[in-house]
Each structure stands twice: as C-alpha cells, then as structure tokens.
Design a protein around this motif. Structure first.
Motif, short mmCIF file in Angstrom:
data_model
loop_
_atom_site.label_atom_id
_atom_site.label_comp_id
_atom_site.label_asym_id
_atom_site.label_seq_id
_atom_site.Cartn_x
_atom_site.Cartn_y
_atom_site.Cartn_z
N SER A 273 0.75 -1.23 -0.13
CA SER A 273 -0.15 -0.02 -0.17
C SER A 273 0.74 1.17 0.06
CB SER A 273 -0.84 0.13 1.20
OG SER A 273 -1.42 1.14 1.38
N SER A 274 1.77 1.37 0.87
CA SER A 274 2.53 2.66 1.04
C SER A 274 3.31 3.16 -0.02
CB SER A 274 3.32 2.44 2.50
OG SER A 274 4.45 1.42 2.12
N MET A 317 -0.31 2.77 -5.02
CA MET A 317 -0.65 0.97 -5.14
C MET A 317 -1.36 1.00 -6.47
SD MET A 317 -3.28 -1.12 -2.78
CE MET A 317 -2.07 -1.84 -1.66
N TYR A 318 -2.41 1.95 -6.49
CA TYR A 318 -3.07 1.81 -7.91
C TYR A 318 -2.16 1.95 -9.09
CZ TYR A 318 -7.86 2.50 -6.09
OH TYR A 318 -9.15 2.19 -5.48
N SER A 321 -0.03 -1.29 -9.49
CA SER A 321 -0.59 -2.39 -9.78
C SER A 321 -0.98 -2.31 -11.34
CB SER A 321 -1.87 -2.63 -8.83
OG SER A 321 -2.58 -3.71 -9.11
N ALA A 322 -1.52 -1.09 -11.56
CA ALA A 322 -1.90 -0.93 -13.19
C ALA A 322 -0.82 -1.25 -13.90
CB ALA A 322 -2.57 0.20 -13.37
N ALA A 323 0.30 -0.92 -13.65
CA ALA A 323 1.59 -1.00 -14.43
C ALA A 323 1.78 -2.70 -14.48
CB ALA A 323 2.51 -0.18 -13.84
N LEU A 367 -5.74 3.70 -15.65
CA LEU A 367 -4.22 3.55 -15.62
C LEU A 367 -3.87 2.30 -16.18
CD1 LEU A 367 -3.97 4.30 -11.65
CD2 LEU A 367 -3.20 5.66 -13.26
N VAL A 368 -4.74 1.34 -16.34
CA VAL A 368 -4.29 -0.08 -17.11
C VAL A 368 -4.06 0.47 -18.52
CG1 VAL A 368 -4.87 -2.29 -17.87
CG2 VAL A 368 -5.05 -1.39 -15.45
#
Length: 524
Positions: A273-274, A317-318, A321-323, A367-368
């Motif tokens: 998360s951080s 985080m978003y 993760s999207a990357a 983002l994806v």
C-alpha cells in the motif's frame, strides 16, 4: 522471560496510576535527563492504551504504534480475523504455526476473547509479546529505550520464517518510524508519530535482502517464493484473466502466509500500500490457489489492506498495480477490459467479496490503459448484494449506479463514486420514468430496474454472455440473494428465475421472455 502475575482490581488500579504518572513524568522531563519522549500525549483512548501498554512493559510507544499501523492501520475490524488468523489492531495471531494470541493471553492474563475484541487488551497483549521477545534477545536496561535496537524483535513479531520476508516486515515498521504518521483511527481519534532519524540495528537481517531476488517474470518486482504446498506446478489452461484481490492483512504478513505450508493459498503477486512495492510469490507459468474456478486461467494480484478500509488503496498502489496488469496483459495477450480484468468476487464459484466497494475500478482501468466501453465503462457492476444508496453514499456501488444511469440517458454528473445532488436528481428522474417511488434513493426496486435496463432477448438454460450477466445482476437485486454473475445460464440461474417469477405472479417456466424482462425493468 517477562511474565506478569494475575491481576487484582487493586493492582490494576495501581498500575493505571503508575502508568499515567510515568507518562506525565516522561513528558515533563528535559531531553538531557533521559530517553527522548516518544510521540504526542493525546487524550484519546487509543493513545492512552498505547502509552499505558508501553509503560507497563517497557516497550517504546512509537514502535507499538508503527507496528500496529503497519498491520491494520489501527483498525480492529470488530474482532474479525485476518486471512492468517490475526486479531485486533496489533494482529495477534492464532494459527497452526503462529501463536502470539495464546502467548499474549499467558503473559497478561487477558482472555482470548478480550484480546480479539478489546483494543486496550489487544495493544497490551502485543506489548507483552514484544517484551518477551526482547527478553529472549537479551535486550535489557537502557537499550530498551533505543527504538533502533528493537529491529530484530519487530522482525520476529511478524512471524516470517524466511529472513527476507522478516526484513520486509520490519523495514515497513521502521519506514513509518522514519517518516512519521498523522492518522485518524476508525473511532475518529487523531494519533501521530513524530518523524525521526532511524538507523535500525538489523543484526542477522542485514544481509537478508539479498534473498529477495528479482522477479523472474516481472522485472520491477521482488521474488520471494511461496511454499510448494500452496500452488500447483504448471497450468491446465492458457492465461486469460487477471484477478484482483485484497489481502485482508499486511503485505509482509501475506507473503509470509504464502510461505506457510498449512495456508493452502497463494497468489502470483502482492502489492504494498505505502509505496507500491511488488513481490512475486508464484511464477506466472504455475497455478496459484487464489480464485477457485479462476485458478487455471488467472493471474492473481493481491493488494495489501482490508476491503472495508479505503485508506489502504493509495494512488501509488493503484499505479504500481496497473503497470503490472498492463504488462501482463501485453505479455499474454489478455484484453484490457473488465471481462478479463476482474475482481475475486466476480469469479464464478467464489464466496469472497474483494476487492470490495472502495476499489476504484474506473480509475484503475484508466491507469491500465484498457477499454472504457461496454460493461459499465470499466465500472464494477457485479456485487454479491446491492446496498441502499442515497445522498452522501460513496464507493464502488455508487459508481455502478452512476454508470447505469448515464447509460440510460440520465446524467448523474461525473462517475466518481460520490452520491451528490446531481446523482440524486438523476435517480429521481429515472424513478419517475419507470413509475417507481421518486425519492432519489437507490433501493432494491431501483437497482433491479437499473441493472436490467436494455434489450429483452429470450434467455434460457444454456444461454450465455453479457445479457445473462445483466439478468443475473438484476435477479441478485430483486431477490436479495447472490446470483453469480458469471454469464452462464445454468441451473442456479434457472432456479433464481423461477423464484422471481413465482414471487411476481408470472408464468413459472424458468425462461426469460418479454414478461419477465418487463417485470424486472419495472423494478418489481
């Protein structure tokens, strides 16, 4: 080992007074006279709980706070366990391989029930465990006042048997100590840690980072393999989906849990998360055990946090993760749409609800870089149940309602998951057009009408596709029970149709024609 005898009421009262006097004395003492006072002395109950436990067991208060924040964001989750069997704000664990919950009970005399549900008892239990570990490590005297000396104790508290995972855990705690915290607890209390220079004495963990090698499949990730007892080597089908999960626990704790042979679960990747750090635990080519019917074709991505707490879902985080998801989609030819990038709750045959109502699917899919057309424009539409929404509501279900309203020509404003005045006006107009009670509240009848809106194709046993999903969602809202939105008109869907027809005085044949569609679209 530090063990406290059973308490009497008089002894508890004396200790409370002593703890308060100790805190006041520490606050009043000039810096040159002894150890630097840690944190601010807020009047809130959780702050007092931390201060009292720290004084009673001679554990640095800020180490306790940073550890608790790293585990749960200081949320006890009403006594519900994490996926690893951890309880309370300090994540005291009771599973076949970790027994900090039992140890805390033995050391403090607190009952297991209180340790699970009572925040003060839980914090006190964690302080007792940390002190016991410090005694085992020979950390005594004034050394206990040095937060940097507690690093190996914190690493042990995380429960990892692998040194690299233990270092991931302890490093997270010391990052919070270094950066400081200013957080609001679920009870509304403001609690802070001051930023400080840290130089943790890692001891045997100093070289452990070398064990966390680079991921063999995603260059930006670390590689900390799961136990071979928690996944299957190879696959029985081609990779075709990405499954989004939430850990219901901490980042390092989840990685450690996947290394535990008794867990019988795993995922391919875990995202912190951080800072968005990613660790791979199962190779892409192998079958992680994360989504039942979705295991054979899916790559599972776990996200640190809890589904009922949106504070875990950071922008970092978003983006991280999207990357990863975009990379996997490109590598394996997976379409970047919501039919192929799904939540755990959307995989057929699952009883989980993650990533939950606070996961922002619209932002994530943007983002994806995937398709924003169809299926709600990348917005999550399928849920195990549909909440009543009104002005002031927020979250993924509000985004779903806004998307559905927009698709029917009723402008709710920006699809942002916030139920404001414009959304209220759009709901009211939709209700008036459908002959529903025009109160601006999205209840079961309005949900049913919104979810079923569209064409009226004839559907029956063996039908499949997006129209069946639309039917299944609307039946979930109408019946008040989950009808799996898997797009497959099987026996479960047929029975749900029959139940709906019987309750609306329609012909009970399990077939969906104009009459059944008409009733659904009228919100009946």
């Amino acid at each position: 080992m530090y063990r406290r005898p059973a308490r009497t009421l008089a002894l508890r009262a004396a200790l409370a007074v002593l703890s308060t006097l100790t805190v006041l004395a520490t606050t009043a003492r000039p810096a040159a006279a002894g150890p630097r006072p840690e944190g601010d002395q807020q009047a809130g109950p959780m702050a007092r709980d931390f201060a009292r436990a720290a004084a009673e067991y001679d554990v640095p208060r800020d180490v306790l706070v940073a550890l608790g924040y790293g585990e749960t964001h200081l949320d006890g989750h009403h006594g519900q366990p994490s996926q690893a069997g951890g309880y309370g704000v300090m994540h005291l664990v009771g599973n076949p391989d970790r027994h900090t919950l039992d140890l805390a009970s033995r050391l403090t005399g607190e009952t297991l029930g209180d340790l699970r549900r009572d925040t003060a008892a839980n914090i006190r239990g964690a302080a007792a465990v940390l002190r016991a570990y410090a005694d085992d490590a020979g950390l005594g005297g004034t050394r206990r006042h040095d937060t940097d000396a507690w690093y190996p104790v914190v690493a042990r508290y995380g429960g990892a048997t692998d040194p690299a995972s233990a270092r991931l855990y302890a490093d997270t705690v010391y990052t919070f100590l270094s950066d400081g915290l200013a957080v609001r607890t679920p009870g509304g209390e403001q609690l802070t840690l001051p930023a400080r220079p840290v130089a943790p004495e890692r001891g045997p963990y100093e070289t452990a980072v070398a064990a966390a090698a680079q991921s063999p499949d995603y260059p930006s990730a670390l590689w900390v393999p799961a136990s071979t007892a928690n996944y299957a080597v190879g696959r029985t089908a081609a990779i075709s989906t990405i499954v989004i999960h939430v850990t219901q626990g901490s980042y390092a704790g989840t990685i450690s849990w996947f290394q535990n042979p008794s867990a019988q679960v795993s995922a391919h990747y875990v995202v912190r998360s951080s800072d968005g750090q990613i660790t791979q635990t199962v190779r892409d080519k192998d079958t992680a055990w994360h989504a039942r019917s979705g295991n054979a074709t899916g790559i599972g991505i776990e996200h640190e946090g809890y589904i009922d707490d949106p504070t875990w879902f950071t922008d970092t985080m978003y983006r991280s993760s999207a990357a990863l998801t975009a990379y996997l989609c490109n590598r394996y030819g997976i379409p970047k749409d919501r039919a192929h990038i799904v939540g755990h709750a959307e995989v057929p045959g699952n009883d989980h609800t993650d990533p939950g109502p606070y996961w922002n699917w619209t932002y994530y899919m943007q983002l994806v870089g995937g398709s924003t057309g169809g299926g709600g424009g990348g917005v999550q539409l399928s849920f195990p149940s549909y909440d009543t929404l009104r002005s002031g509501s927020s979250g993924a279900q509000v985004s779903a309602a806004q998307s559905l309203l927009a698709a029917q020509g009723f402008d709710p404003g920006t699809v942002d998951g916030t139920f404001g005045s414009k959304t209220t006006a759009a709901v009211t107009s939709f209700q008036q057009a459908r002959g529903l009670g025009a109160d601006g509240v999205v209840g079961s009848h309005t949900w049913t009408a919104l979810l079923s809106a569209g064409t009226r194709p004839a559907l029956g046993r063996g039908s499949g596709g997006s129209d069946v999903q639309r039917l299944q969602r609307s039946l979930t809202a109408a019946l008040g029970r989950t009808v799996s939105a898997d797009g497959d008109f099987g026996s479960g869907t047929e029975q749900a149709v029959r139940d709906y027809q019987a309750g609306r005085s329609l012909t009970v044949d399990g077939q969906v024609g104009p009459a059944t569609w008409g009733a659904l679209q009228a919100g009946r």
